[in-house]
Scaffold this motif. Structure first.
Motif: not given
Length: 247
Positions: A134-142, A188-191, A201-208, A214-219
């Motif tokens: 068995g198994g499962a897949i998660v693709n990372i889109s955007s 908008l993730i903090e990476t 500066d993209r997060l600073e401009r767009l997160a609000p 706010r921006a999201g986190t990788t966690e």
């Protein structure tokens, strides 16, 4: 948990955090894939092992099918178990408009984000079938796949649109075998990817401007990924989860 978790692009960002939290969450064997950033991958592997899991550091150029094949040959040497794939390796090029989308640039973006991701998925499915556990897949889109990223990264957005469609089709194909395929769309993730795209500066401009302000986190992305891989999501397939603060 006797499964094998394969995380591509695990040297930084969402991939690195997912590998680390996976170890904390009970995954005992984690393949830490990297393309060029060995130092970052070694840091990820050390964090995984500090939590009691085993890390397997493997380099592969996902634009080269033979390199991916060699990576999976190494994974085959491991003791069989259920497989989780976090299909995360990806790039963004400097922001620009249509005039900047030269064939070489677009070809490179698609080579990593689409062709590489599809080949990694193909090799993973072959191994899941071979091991029969068995198994499962998660693709990372955007979220760029939905928003289009005009005057920024239209080629990147298009590549992630392809990943969305690939996720849906592959999920339909593999559902009868009990292999679940899902994706997340980070917003908008903090990476460091924003700086790599020439907009530190993209997060600073767009997160609000997001509904959550706010921006999201990788966690937060990692938690969504690991839930989709887990048995807690056993009836979830062909789903694309927005992790975007409502954007």
């Amino acid at each position: 948990m006797n499964g094998v978790l394969i995380v591509t692009g695990a040297s930084a960002g969402i991939g690195s955090t997912t590998a680390r939290i996976a170890a904390f969450s009970g995954w005992q064997r984690i393949v830490v894939h990297y393309g060029q950033d060995r130092d970052g991958a070694e840091t990820t592997a050390a964090m995984v092992e500090s939590m009691g899991a085993q890390a397997y550091l493997i380099q592969a150029d996902v634009t080269k099918p033979k390199s991916i094949e060699k990576m999976f040959a190494k994974v085959r040497d491991l003791k069989p178990g259920p497989i989780g794939l976090v299909n995360n390796a990806g790039i963004v090029t400097p922001h620009g408009s249509i005039a900047d989308l030269t064939p070489d640039r677009v070809r490179h973006v698609f080579a990593v984000n689409v062709f590489g991701a599809i080949e990694v998925a193909r090799q993973s499915v072959a191994l899941i079938r071979e091991w029969g556990l068995g198994g499962a897949i998660v693709n990372i889109s955007s979220m760029a796949a939905r928003l289009g990223s005009a005057n920024q990264y239209v080629d990147y957005a298009a590549s992630k649109g392809a990943i969305d469609t690939f996720t849906l089709g592959l999920a339909d194909e593999l559902a009868p075998e009990g292999i679940r395929v899902n994706a997340i769309r980070p917003g908008l993730i903090e990476t460091g990817i924003h700086a790599k795209g020439g907009q530190p500066d993209r997060l600073e401009r767009l997160a609000p401007t997001t509904p959550m302000g706010r921006a999201g986190t990788t966690e937060e992305c990692a938690e969504a990924i690991l839930w989709l891989l887990s048995e807690r999501a056993s009836y979830v397939t062909r789903s694309i989860l927005d992790v975007s603060g409502g954007r």
